[in-house]
Design a protein around this motif. Structure first.
Motif, mmCIF file in Angstrom:
data_model
loop_
_atom_site.group_PDB
_atom_site.id
_atom_site.type_symbol
_atom_site.label_atom_id
_atom_site.label_comp_id
_atom_site.label_asym_id
_atom_site.label_seq_id
_atom_site.Cartn_x
_atom_site.Cartn_y
_atom_site.Cartn_z
ATOM 1 N N UNK A 8 -25.744 -34.588 28.296
ATOM 2 C CA UNK A 8 -26.619 -33.519 28.788
ATOM 3 C C UNK A 8 -27.834 -33.328 27.881
ATOM 4 N N UNK A 37 -30.996 -37.124 32.469
ATOM 5 C CA UNK A 37 -29.558 -36.970 32.702
ATOM 6 C C UNK A 37 -29.334 -35.795 33.648
ATOM 7 N N UNK A 38 -28.739 -36.047 34.811
ATOM 8 C CA UNK A 38 -28.452 -34.948 35.748
ATOM 9 C C UNK A 38 -26.973 -34.621 35.787
ATOM 10 N N UNK A 55 -32.971 -30.600 31.357
ATOM 11 C CA UNK A 55 -31.720 -30.112 31.943
ATOM 12 C C UNK A 55 -31.948 -29.707 33.400
ATOM 13 N N UNK A 56 -30.851 -29.587 34.117
ATOM 14 C CA UNK A 56 -30.912 -28.983 35.442
ATOM 15 C C UNK A 56 -30.575 -27.516 35.271
ATOM 16 N N UNK A 57 -31.395 -26.660 35.830
ATOM 17 C CA UNK A 57 -31.128 -25.226 35.715
ATOM 18 C C UNK A 57 -31.801 -24.518 36.883
ATOM 19 N N UNK A 117 -19.321 -30.652 30.957
ATOM 20 C CA UNK A 117 -20.380 -31.662 30.856
ATOM 21 C C UNK A 117 -21.651 -31.121 30.212
ATOM 22 N N UNK A 118 -21.997 -29.881 30.506
ATOM 23 C CA UNK A 118 -23.310 -29.355 30.137
ATOM 24 C C UNK A 118 -23.271 -28.320 29.023
ATOM 25 N N UNK A 149 -23.461 -22.304 29.900
ATOM 26 C CA UNK A 149 -24.560 -21.989 30.811
ATOM 27 C C UNK A 149 -24.288 -20.650 31.466
ATOM 28 N N UNK A 199 -25.251 -20.142 37.502
ATOM 29 C CA UNK A 199 -25.349 -21.555 37.865
ATOM 30 C C UNK A 199 -24.044 -22.076 38.463
ATOM 31 N N UNK A 256 -20.139 -26.482 38.733
ATOM 32 C CA UNK A 256 -21.448 -26.203 38.135
ATOM 33 C C UNK A 256 -22.526 -26.567 39.162
ATOM 34 N N UNK A 292 -25.507 -25.496 40.104
ATOM 35 C CA UNK A 292 -26.939 -25.624 39.800
ATOM 36 C C UNK A 292 -27.177 -26.561 38.615
ATOM 37 N N UNK A 293 -26.128 -27.261 38.180
ATOM 38 C CA UNK A 293 -26.276 -28.142 37.015
ATOM 39 C C UNK A 293 -25.825 -29.547 37.350
ATOM 40 N N UNK A 294 -24.697 -29.952 36.742
ATOM 41 C CA UNK A 294 -24.233 -31.329 36.918
ATOM 42 C C UNK A 294 -23.477 -31.519 38.235
#
Lengths: 206, 99
Positions: A73, A87-88, A158-160, B8-9, B12, B16, B59, B61-63
């Protein structure tokens, strides 16, 4: 029957998601101590890659991008000047090229029959560039992610969410951010940011 | 606002994430052998404990990956987070959670 003229190239007809907001964004520019500016970077190349780490497809794609694939991430392989890979997710990556180079034939050829996926999603998202001393402050008004340099270094992505819509957020320089909302959310995001930038034109009230 | 620790992230914002109901509800080995009552039990009946509950979260809105979590339904605290497919962990400590 009416005679139709032949369109030589559709490239001249395409319109970027924030093209009509060009003047709005330019007018919202703030200069001085708390400078911030917003503009669109239109027609970049964005390709979605799906491949599980450790698989043959993952290795093939990592070689084909020329900059490898990010491992975890936040990581970005390469940088904004050329081809970069964001990286998604553990098995999902986004290849980005600002110049709009068509990279999919190379990547598709590399993946060949291996398990994985290469999909051109260039029209899926547009890129908004937010720059200036106050850019991070503008983002912090409506992005729930931790934007402090301690946890969000330059050339991390990042994805947010921003203003409750999903975006990719990429810190390209100390005071510069790439925001990638989906095409249909672009109008909302631009208007939201222009509104958020407004207060920085005035002196702060202590 | 609560922070949820995505495997993974990392941590958060809770906005999300999306809730996915009770974890470890196994699909019946032979659905045709089930009576209507047992099938309804599988489809619709879920635990509603006061205290630690094993839940699925995504998650969104993320992975976009699913994972499991042990959450205290009284305090909303996430006590443990583990990947989909992993065994439900025995709770070591209930102090603090992931908040």
């Amino acid at each position: 029957m009416a005679k139709h003229s032949v369109i030589e190239s559709t490239t001249e007809l395409r319109r970027s998601p924030a093209a009509h907001l060009d003047q709005l964004m330019a007018a919202a520019t703030v200069t001085g101590q708390r400078a911030v500016a917003l503009r669109e970077i239109a027609f970049s190349t964005q390709i979605s890659l799906r491949a599980v780490p450790g698989s043959a497809g993952h290795q093939a794609l990592a070689q084909a991008t020329g900059v490898g694939l990010p491992q975890q991430v936040g990581q970005v392989s390469g940088d904004v000047s050329g081809t970069a890979v964001l990286w998604l997710g553990p098995d999902e990556f986004s290849v980005f090229n600002a110049a709009g180079e068509d990279l999919s034939p190379t990547l598709e050829a590399a993946l060949a029959e291996h398990e994985g996926q290469v999909t051109d999603l260039s029209a899926n998202r547009t890129v908004l560039e937010l720059t200036g001393q106050a850019a991070s402050l503008v983002l912090r008004k409506s992005c729930p992610a931790d934007l402090h340099p301690r946890s969000f270094a330059v050339n991390q992505a990042i994805t947010t969410t921003l203003a409750n819509v999903p975006i990719l957020l990429w810190r390209t320089t100390e005071n510069g951010w790439y925001l990638m909302p989906r095409a249909s959310f672009t109008e909302h995001v631009v208007h939201w940011l222009v509104d958020a930038m407004n207060e920085f034109a005035s002196e702060p009230v202590i | 606002m609560m922070l949820i620790d995505c495997p993974n992230c990392g941590p958060r914002n809770e906005t999300e994430f999306k809730f996915g109901g009770q974890a470890h509800v196994a699909y019946p080995a032979d659905p045709h052998a089930l009576s209507d009552k047992e099938w309804a039990q599988f489809l619709f009946y879920r635990k509603n404990p006061k205290g630690i509950n094993a839940e699925r979260w995504v998650h969104a809105m993320g992975c976009r990956k699913w994972f499991n979590a042990l959450r205290d339904t009284v305090t909303y605290e996430f006590k443990a987070i583990y990947r989909a497919g992993e065994e439900r962990p025995a709770l070591q400590s209930t102090d603090g959670g992931t908040r």
